[in-house]
Design a protein around this motif. Structure first.
Motif, PDB file in Angstrom:
ATOM      1  N   SER A  71       0.869  -1.137   0.022  1.00 58.94           N
ATOM      2  CA  SER A  71       0.059  -0.048   0.042  1.00 58.94           C
ATOM      3  C   SER A  71       0.867   1.356   0.179  1.00 58.94           C
ATOM      4  N   CYS A  72       0.341   2.442  -0.461  1.00 59.62           N
ATOM      5  CA  CYS A  72       0.958   3.484  -0.610  1.00 59.62           C
ATOM      6  C   CYS A  72       0.456   4.650   0.317  1.00 59.62           C
ATOM      7  N   PHE A  73       1.138   5.641   0.962  1.00 58.30           N
ATOM      8  CA  PHE A  73       0.631   6.704   1.642  1.00 58.30           C
ATOM      9  C   PHE A  73       1.296   8.205   1.472  1.00 58.30           C
ATOM     10  N   LEU A  74       0.866   9.226   2.003  1.00 58.96           N
ATOM     11  CA  LEU A  74       1.300  10.282   1.616  1.00 58.96           C
ATOM     12  C   LEU A  74       1.549  10.901   3.111  1.00 58.96           C
ATOM     13  N   ASP A  75       2.798  11.254   3.476  1.00 61.31           N
ATOM     14  CA  ASP A  75       3.219  11.801   4.908  1.00 61.31           C
ATOM     15  C   ASP A  75       3.579  13.250   4.894  1.00 61.31           C
ATOM     16  N   ASP A  76       3.007  14.205   5.246  1.00 58.89           N
ATOM     17  CA  ASP A  76       3.201  15.574   5.298  1.00 58.89           C
ATOM     18  C   ASP A  76       3.834  16.064   6.413  1.00 58.89           C
TER      19      ASP A  76
END
Length: 247
Positions: free
Chosen positions: A72-77
């Protein structure tokens, strides 16, 4: 590198960022990983049963049946870890000569796994460690659950051999080893002749790599009893875009 079994070159947690900058890698003991993530070993270990529910990797070009995985893929700001729409995993052939150039669509990581507090705490903490070395507004994070088994004899954690991943940082966390031998981790300088070799034995041992600085691989595993396997969580951080989506 000599033939003896060297002790793992563990990092002082206070030197994690400095070791990433200077040596290209940091290796943390399980207790230090838990402290970094702000959770307990028991909370991390609660993630481990999900490795019993991985799907067979049908893309292995060596025709092996020894690898199971989810992705799975994520965006982390830095404040929020957001799951993205499910997407295929892609690498260029320059970084993965065996499986590069293929859009490999794996089963996603189960929602119940991602919902556990230890999951977000771990990914956030490691993303912050990466940000101490390289500041980016948003990290593009890929998470891979792997089980390499020995049901057919030998299992290969890195069938592509020694490699880089084409990202900024790579984390390899040992989740468990069961009735196997082998699985030695090897790290080589990308622009030099130095190297390290050691075996991660304890669950939640962490290897964090600067992908531009070092090349890595894990040696094959062999069974020492029935149903032998090695479980790992591999995480990558990349600035700008996921691989294959660069403008």
């Amino acid at each position: 590198m000599n033939t003896a079994h060297p002790l793992p070159p563990f990092t002082d947690p206070a030197q994690l960022a400095d070791d990433l900058r200077t040596a290209g890698y940091a290796l943390l003991r399980p207790a230090d990983v838990a402290a970094l993530a702000g959770c307990s070993i028991d909370e991390l270990s609660a993630l481990a049963p999900s490795w019993d529910h991985l799907a067979l990797d049908n893309y292995l070009k060596d025709r092996g049946n020894y690898r199971r995985r989810r992705h799975s893929c994520f965006l982390d700001d830095g404040a929020t870890l957001a799951l993205t729409a499910h997407r295929a995993h892609w690498q260029p052939v320059e970084y993965n000569a065996l499986h590069g150039g293929m859009h490999r669509l794996f089963e996603p990581i189960e929602p119940a796994t991602i919902a556990q507090p230890a999951w977000t705490a771990l990914l956030h903490a490691l993303g912050q460690a990466c940000s101490q070395v390289k500041k980016v507004p948003v990290w593009h994070v890929e998470a891979h659950q792997f089980r390499i088994d020995t049901l057919g004899g030998i299992g290969r954690p890195t069938p592509e051999g020694a490699h880089r991943d084409g990202v900024d940082f790579v984390a390899v966390l040992l989740v468990g080893r069961h009735r196997i031998k082998g699985g030695e981790t090897r790290i080589f300088e990308a622009a030099g002749s130095g190297g390290k070799r050691f075996t991660m034995e304890q669950p939640w041992t962490l290897l964090l790599l600067d992908d531009a600085s070092v090349i890595h691989e894990s040696t094959p595993i062999q069974p020492t009893g029935e149903n032998g396997y090695r479980d790992t969580l591999v995480l990558t951080w990349r600035a700008g875009a996921f691989q294959g989506e660069d403008s």
